[in-house]
Design an enzyme around this catalytic site. Structure first.
Site, PDB file in Angstrom:
ATOM      1  N   TYR A 141      37.196  49.475  38.586  1.00  0.00           N
ATOM      2  CA  TYR A 141      35.914  50.135  38.825  1.00  0.00           C
ATOM      3  C   TYR A 141      35.581  51.183  37.775  1.00  0.00           C
ATOM      4  O   TYR A 141      34.408  51.414  37.474  1.00  0.00           O
ATOM      5  CB  TYR A 141      35.926  50.805  40.206  1.00  0.00           C
ATOM      6  CG  TYR A 141      35.600  49.876  41.342  1.00  0.00           C
ATOM      7  CD1 TYR A 141      36.448  48.834  41.680  1.00  0.00           C
ATOM      8  CD2 TYR A 141      34.443  50.061  42.087  1.00  0.00           C
ATOM      9  CE1 TYR A 141      36.157  47.992  42.734  1.00  0.00           C
ATOM     10  CE2 TYR A 141      34.140  49.222  43.145  1.00  0.00           C
ATOM     11  CZ  TYR A 141      34.995  48.190  43.462  1.00  0.00           C
ATOM     12  OH  TYR A 141      34.697  47.364  44.505  1.00  0.00           O
ATOM     13  N   LYS A 189      49.228  41.606  42.247  1.00  0.00           N
ATOM     14  CA  LYS A 189      49.231  40.303  41.574  1.00  0.00           C
ATOM     15  C   LYS A 189      50.271  40.426  40.468  1.00  0.00           C
ATOM     16  O   LYS A 189      49.978  40.280  39.272  1.00  0.00           O
ATOM     17  CB  LYS A 189      47.808  40.014  41.039  1.00  0.00           C
ATOM     18  CG  LYS A 189      47.628  38.613  40.510  1.00  0.00           C
ATOM     19  CD  LYS A 189      47.553  37.549  41.590  1.00  0.00           C
ATOM     20  CE  LYS A 189      47.524  36.172  40.973  1.00  0.00           C
ATOM     21  NZ  LYS A 189      47.714  35.067  41.930  1.00  0.00           N
ATOM     22  N   ASP A 221      46.616  36.883  46.843  1.00  0.00           N
ATOM     23  CA  ASP A 221      46.112  35.588  47.337  1.00  0.00           C
ATOM     24  C   ASP A 221      46.805  35.204  48.646  1.00  0.00           C
ATOM     25  O   ASP A 221      46.166  34.751  49.607  1.00  0.00           O
ATOM     26  CB  ASP A 221      46.238  34.491  46.264  1.00  0.00           C
ATOM     27  CG  ASP A 221      47.539  34.517  45.486  1.00  0.00           C
ATOM     28  OD1 ASP A 221      48.372  35.422  45.716  1.00  0.00           O
ATOM     29  OD2 ASP A 221      47.749  33.627  44.643  1.00  0.00           O
ATOM     30  N   ASP A 245      38.699  46.444  48.221  1.00  0.00           N
ATOM     31  CA  ASP A 245      37.293  46.160  48.519  1.00  0.00           C
ATOM     32  C   ASP A 245      37.167  44.768  49.127  1.00  0.00           C
ATOM     33  O   ASP A 245      36.552  44.576  50.184  1.00  0.00           O
ATOM     34  CB  ASP A 245      36.465  46.256  47.235  1.00  0.00           C
ATOM     35  CG  ASP A 245      35.007  45.906  47.475  1.00  0.00           C
ATOM     36  OD1 ASP A 245      34.454  46.398  48.462  1.00  0.00           O
ATOM     37  OD2 ASP A 245      34.439  45.133  46.678  1.00  0.00           O
ATOM     38  N   ASP A 249      36.559  43.485  53.524  1.00  0.00           N
ATOM     39  CA  ASP A 249      35.514  42.627  54.117  1.00  0.00           C
ATOM     40  C   ASP A 249      36.157  41.442  54.845  1.00  0.00           C
ATOM     41  O   ASP A 249      35.648  40.977  55.872  1.00  0.00           O
ATOM     42  CB  ASP A 249      34.538  42.133  53.044  1.00  0.00           C
ATOM     43  CG  ASP A 249      33.405  43.128  52.789  1.00  0.00           C
ATOM     44  OD1 ASP A 249      33.636  44.347  52.936  1.00  0.00           O
ATOM     45  OD2 ASP A 249      32.281  42.704  52.445  1.00  0.00           O
TER      46      ASP A 249
HETATM   47  C1  IPM Z   1      32.351  49.279  49.413  1.00  0.00           C
HETATM   48  C2  IPM Z   1      31.263  48.768  48.498  1.00  0.00           C
HETATM   49  C3  IPM Z   1      31.255  49.525  47.193  1.00  0.00           C
HETATM   50  C4  IPM Z   1      32.581  49.273  46.511  1.00  0.00           C
HETATM   51  C5  IPM Z   1      30.086  49.211  46.241  1.00  0.00           C
HETATM   52  C6  IPM Z   1      28.759  49.340  46.894  1.00  0.00           C
HETATM   53  C7  IPM Z   1      30.151  50.085  45.023  1.00  0.00           C
HETATM   54  O1  IPM Z   1      31.380  47.393  48.329  1.00  0.00           O
HETATM   55  O2  IPM Z   1      32.400  50.500  49.645  1.00  0.00           O
HETATM   56  O3  IPM Z   1      33.139  48.477  49.921  1.00  0.00           O
HETATM   57  O4  IPM Z   1      32.754  48.220  45.872  1.00  0.00           O
HETATM   58  O5  IPM Z   1      33.452  50.157  46.607  1.00  0.00           O
HETATM   59 MN    MN Z   2      32.823  46.470  49.668  1.00  0.00          MN
END
Ligand code: IPM
Ligand code: MN
Ligand code: NAD
Length: 366
Positions: A141, A189, A221, A245, A249
């Site tokens: 990042y 990884k 993975d 990140d 999700d």
């Molecule tokens: C998160 C988001 C952010 C990230 C983006 C919006 C910069 O996806 O907080 O999970 O990747 O950290």
């Molecule tokens: Mn995110």
């Protein structure tokens, strides 16, 4: 002492879910007699529209002068053509850097009433209770150099980690594991990346100082696969910035909806709280957004910044009670289930909070 909270509702569903978190915090303030003060500031697409900059100086200064920041979300499809540095998301990355928190805690659990909402097999997901500890200030990042070459046909980013960056976030993961099931899975990884070799070796060194915590090293993975097939085999997942990140999700799919997941970012000058989800432009403005991620983020604020563990736990229970009573935003509703709005979900959680307090009083009165 008053808790100074800087509110950054941001874009899309951000303002809708933040309002419900504020509702719950105001209820706690009223009940406990504690003073919470709220100021609201612009960030992201709304700030670009109004002031041509995603993170206005006034917003940064207000956040640095607060005890905690509660953010909704940033991002809008109308900025999709722009370079990363000119998008609303860059404002969030700059804010994270300014506040300095490097440890992003993202709990994800399978709430019993929602076990049927998982993207995976219900029987395998029931009882899952994970904490992702995501390194938030390093890795791909922020690594330099980054950009396009002169031709525009080649682009590059830099994945860089120092021993110090890995050590400090690893300690947070082990400390949290001690409060939980005493297991850390460190995600890397290391079969391909030098940064992962360093990550693995530093984490192994830190692990020696925590002999009561079991450590395993898991390739990212394989971790993605295990999150789908046996999420209960994990307790704390220690991840770098990008892996954390992505896997958070996926952990939301274990829980049943991205709208459920909260986060806390600790270790810097000012703590930052934000739901894991984004601005959800597909449902913004409709009253459909699930406010639980934002409300649970507010509970984390009480737990970690204000030292109000009891009130934080009460909010967590009220979320479970509201779900048990059948409250479902659209993302949580199965066929035939009644759907409530963002506001009604916030109200259901506030009602559950009040009801739990009242039943405790009547119990003590007996
Ligand atoms: C998160 C988001 C952010 C990230 C983006 C919006 C910069 O996806 O907080 O999970 O990747 O950290
Ligand atoms: Mn995110
Ligand atoms: P998203 O998280 O906004 O949405 C993904 C899916 O989840 C959508 O279908 C959305 O409707 C659903 N969803 C998200 N939050 C929900 C909620 N509270 N209740 C119910 N459903 C919910 O991800 P995206 O669509 O990939 O990104 C949209 C924008 O948000 C992008 O600009 C992205 O960069 C940004 N983003 C911001 C943050 C943040 O501010 N922390 C986090 C992730 C993405």
């Amino acid at each position: 002492m008053a808790l100074k909270i800087a509110l950054l509702p941001g874009d899309g569903v951000g303002p809708e879910v933040t309002a419900e978190a504020v509702r719950i915090l105001k209820n706690v303030a009223e009940h406990t007699g504690k003073s919470f003060t709220f100021t609201t500031h612009a960030i992201g697409g709304v700030a670009i529209d109004a002031e041509c900059v995603g993170l206005p100086d006034a917003t940064r200064e207000a956040c640095l002068g607060a005890n905690a920041v509660l953010l909704g979300a940033v991002g809008h499809p109308k900025f999709d053509g722009r370079l990363p540095s000119e998008r609303p998301e860059a404002a969030l990355l700059a804010l994270r850097q300014a506040l300095g928190g490097f440890a992003n805690l993202r709990p994800a659990m399978c709430y019993a009433p929602l076990a049927n909402r998982t993207a995976f097999q219900t029987d395998r997901v029931r009882g899952a209770d994970l904490l992702i500890v995501r390194e938030l200030l390093g890795g791909l990042y922020y690594g330099e150099p980054r950009g396009f070459d002169a031709s525009g046909d080649t682009a590059f980013n830099t994945l860089v980690y120092s021993r110090h960056e890995i050590d400090r976030v690893a300690r947070v993961a082990f400390d949290r594991a001690r409060e939980r099931k005493k297991r850390v899975a460190s995600i890397d990884k290391a079969n391909v990346l030098e940064t992962s070799r360093l990550w693995r070796s530093v984490v192994s060194e830190v692990a020696k100082e925590y002999p009561d915590v079991a450590i395993e090293h898991v390739y990212v993975d394989t971790c993605a696969m295990r999150l789908a097939t046996s999420p209960t085999s994990f307790d704390v997942l220690l991840c770098d910035n990008l892996f954390g990140d992505i896997l958070s999700d996926q952990a939301a799919s274990v829980a049943g909806s991205l709208g459920l997941l909260p986060s806390a970012t600790l270790g810097g000058r000012v703590d930052l709280y934000e739901p894991v989800h984004g601005s959800a432009p597909d449902i913004a403005g409709k009253g459909w957004a699930n406010p639980i991620g934002a409300i649970a983020s507010a509970a984390m604020m009480l737990r970690f910044t204000a030292g109000m563990e009891r009130e934080a736990a009460e909010i967590d229970h009220a979320i479970e009670d509201a779900l048990a009573s059948g409250a479902r935003t659209r993302d949580l509703a199965g066929p035939g289930e009644r759907v409530v709005s963002t506001r009604d979900m916030g109200q259901a959680i506030e009602d559950a909070l009040i009801e739990a307090r009242e039943s405790r009083h009547s119990y003590h009165a007996v």
